[in-house]
Design an enzyme around this catalytic site. Structure first.
Site, PDB file in Angstrom:
ATOM      1  N   SER A  31      14.080  -0.073  -8.843  1.00  0.00           N
ATOM      2  CA  SER A  31      13.311  -2.366  -9.187  1.00  0.00           C
ATOM      3  C   SER A  31      12.558  -2.273 -10.163  1.00  0.00           C
ATOM      4  CB  SER A  31      12.676  -2.768  -7.712  1.00  0.00           C
ATOM      5  OG  SER A  31      11.725  -2.117  -7.111  1.00  0.00           O
ATOM      6  N   LEU A 100       7.073   9.952 -10.016  1.00  0.00           N
ATOM      7  CA  LEU A 100       6.047  11.048  -9.123  1.00  0.00           C
ATOM      8  C   LEU A 100       5.870  12.138  -8.708  1.00  0.00           C
ATOM      9  CD1 LEU A 100       7.728   9.529  -5.260  1.00  0.00           C
ATOM     10  CD2 LEU A 100       5.814   8.277  -6.709  1.00  0.00           C
ATOM     11  N   ASN A 117       1.518   4.013 -16.853  1.00  0.00           N
ATOM     12  CA  ASN A 117       1.681   4.749 -15.533  1.00  0.00           C
ATOM     13  C   ASN A 117       1.533   2.727 -14.401  1.00  0.00           C
ATOM     14  OD1 ASN A 117       2.830   5.598 -12.932  1.00  0.00           O
ATOM     15  ND2 ASN A 117       0.735   6.128 -12.262  1.00  0.00           N
ATOM     16  N   HIS A 119       0.561   1.781 -10.662  1.00  0.00           N
ATOM     17  CA  HIS A 119       0.095   2.332  -9.375  1.00  0.00           C
ATOM     18  C   HIS A 119      -0.356   1.581  -8.324  1.00  0.00           C
ATOM     19  CE1 HIS A 119      -1.419   5.490  -6.865  1.00  0.00           C
ATOM     20  NE2 HIS A 119      -1.611   4.889  -6.818  1.00  0.00           N
ATOM     21  N   ASP A 160      -3.459   9.195 -11.452  1.00  0.00           N
ATOM     22  CA  ASP A 160      -4.503   8.088 -12.202  1.00  0.00           C
ATOM     23  C   ASP A 160      -5.698   8.536 -11.501  1.00  0.00           C
ATOM     24  OD1 ASP A 160      -1.978   7.754 -10.093  1.00  0.00           O
ATOM     25  OD2 ASP A 160      -2.554   8.445  -8.706  1.00  0.00           O
TER      26      ASP A 160
HETATM   27  C1  GAR Z   1       6.549   1.073  -6.796  1.00  0.00           C
HETATM   28  O1  GAR Z   1       5.640   0.629  -5.636  1.00  0.00           O
HETATM   29  C2  GAR Z   1       5.672   1.952  -7.742  1.00  0.00           C
HETATM   30  O2  GAR Z   1       4.313   1.261  -8.149  1.00  0.00           O
HETATM   31  C3  GAR Z   1       4.778   2.873  -6.390  1.00  0.00           C
HETATM   32  O3  GAR Z   1       6.713   3.784  -6.098  1.00  0.00           O
HETATM   33  C4  GAR Z   1       7.037   2.109  -6.233  1.00  0.00           C
HETATM   34  C5  GAR Z   1       8.640   2.900  -7.191  1.00  0.00           C
HETATM   35  O4  GAR Z   1       9.210   1.684  -6.675  1.00  0.00           O
HETATM   36  N1  GAR Z   1       4.188   4.236  -7.947  1.00  0.00           N
HETATM   37  C6  GAR Z   1       3.586   5.189  -7.360  1.00  0.00           C
HETATM   38  O5  GAR Z   1       3.497   5.680  -6.166  1.00  0.00           O
HETATM   39  C7  GAR Z   1       3.140   5.939  -8.229  1.00  0.00           C
HETATM   40  N2  GAR Z   1       2.051   7.022  -8.058  1.00  0.00           N
HETATM   41  P1  GAR Z   1      10.730   1.954  -7.284  1.00  0.00           P
HETATM   42  O6  GAR Z   1      11.469   2.514  -8.152  1.00  0.00           O
HETATM   43  O7  GAR Z   1      11.745   0.282  -7.129  1.00  0.00           O
HETATM   44  O8  GAR Z   1      10.746   0.909  -8.644  1.00  0.00           O
END
Ligand code: GAR
Length: 205
Positions: A31, A100, A117, A119, A160
């Site tokens: 997203s 990830l 990134n 977070h 992070d």
């Molecule tokens: C998002 O909420 C992002 O902040 C998180 O993964 C999700 C991906 O959503 N990232 C982390 O946790 C990184 N440590 P998406 O694929 O719908 O964009």
């Protein structure tokens, strides 16, 4: 060595003309990546050049096709495959939009201070290995935090811990569930990530 006036003028001119070429790395639904692609669609200075996914994502692949954007499923590939594509597509920024895997040092040294990134918490709280997506929101909910939010930061060799560029906070209702926290945090991501990237790369000019 000190630059003569003429040499430094030439260099600045070159930088002003250089287009910012974003490559997006994802591991989830995408997203954030979609939002970034939409935001920069008609932007002359910033161009999204492709999406690299650490797992199969047919919906994102189809979306990229509608945008004439290359999409790569790099399931089970190592970072030399990522780097090769970044170079082929002339990416000069790497945007981790829900990615990830831990970025290895060799990759970071190919893009020094050019990997950003997002977070889903207010770092340094709820960051580090194992803290991603729902794990973060569950921990925030269990700790009965009054706030959560997002952090946008440069990536270094520690999970992070790179330099913070932007943070946005949101107040949580008492006893918010992990899903409720996630909803509020995701709304911040969609509202601010692309805009903050724009602000950051523009400020470097
Ligand atoms: C998002 O909420 C992002 O902040 C998180 O993964 C999700 C991906 O959503 N990232 C982390 O946790 C990184 N440590 P998406 O694929 O719908 O964009």
């Amino acid at each position: 060595m000190q630059l003569k006036a003429q040499e430094s003028y030439t260099m600045l001119n070159f930088m002003a003309e250089m287009q910012e070429q974003f490559i997006l790395f994802i591991s989830g639904g995408g997203s954030n990546a979609r939002q970034i692609i939409d935001y920069f669609k008609d932007n002359e200075r910033v161009k999204v050049v492709g999406v690299l996914s650490s797992k199969a994502n047919l919906a994102m692949e189809a979306f990229c096709a509608t945008q004439q954007l290359p999409f790569y499923d790099l399931s089970n590939k190592d970072f030399s495959a990522y780097l090769k594509i970044c170079h082929e597509l002339n990416a000069n920024w790497v945007i981790l939009a829900g990615f990830l895997k831990k970025i290895p040092v060799e990759f970071i040294s190919a893009y020094p201070n050019r990997i950003i990134n997002i977070h889903p918490s207010l770092l340094p709280s709820y960051g580090g290995a194992g803290m991603y997506g729902q794990h973060v929101h569950r921990a925030v909910s269990e700790a009965k935090e009054a706030f959560s939010g997002i952090s946008i930061h440069l990536v270094n060799e520690e999970f992070d811990k790179g330099k913070l560029l932007f943070q946005h906070a949101v107040a949580l209702a008492p006893n918010s569930t992990a899903n409720e926290v996630e909803q509020q945090v995701r709304a911040l991501e969609l509202a601010f990530f692309a805009k903050d990237l724009d602000t950051y790369v523009s400020a470097l000019k």
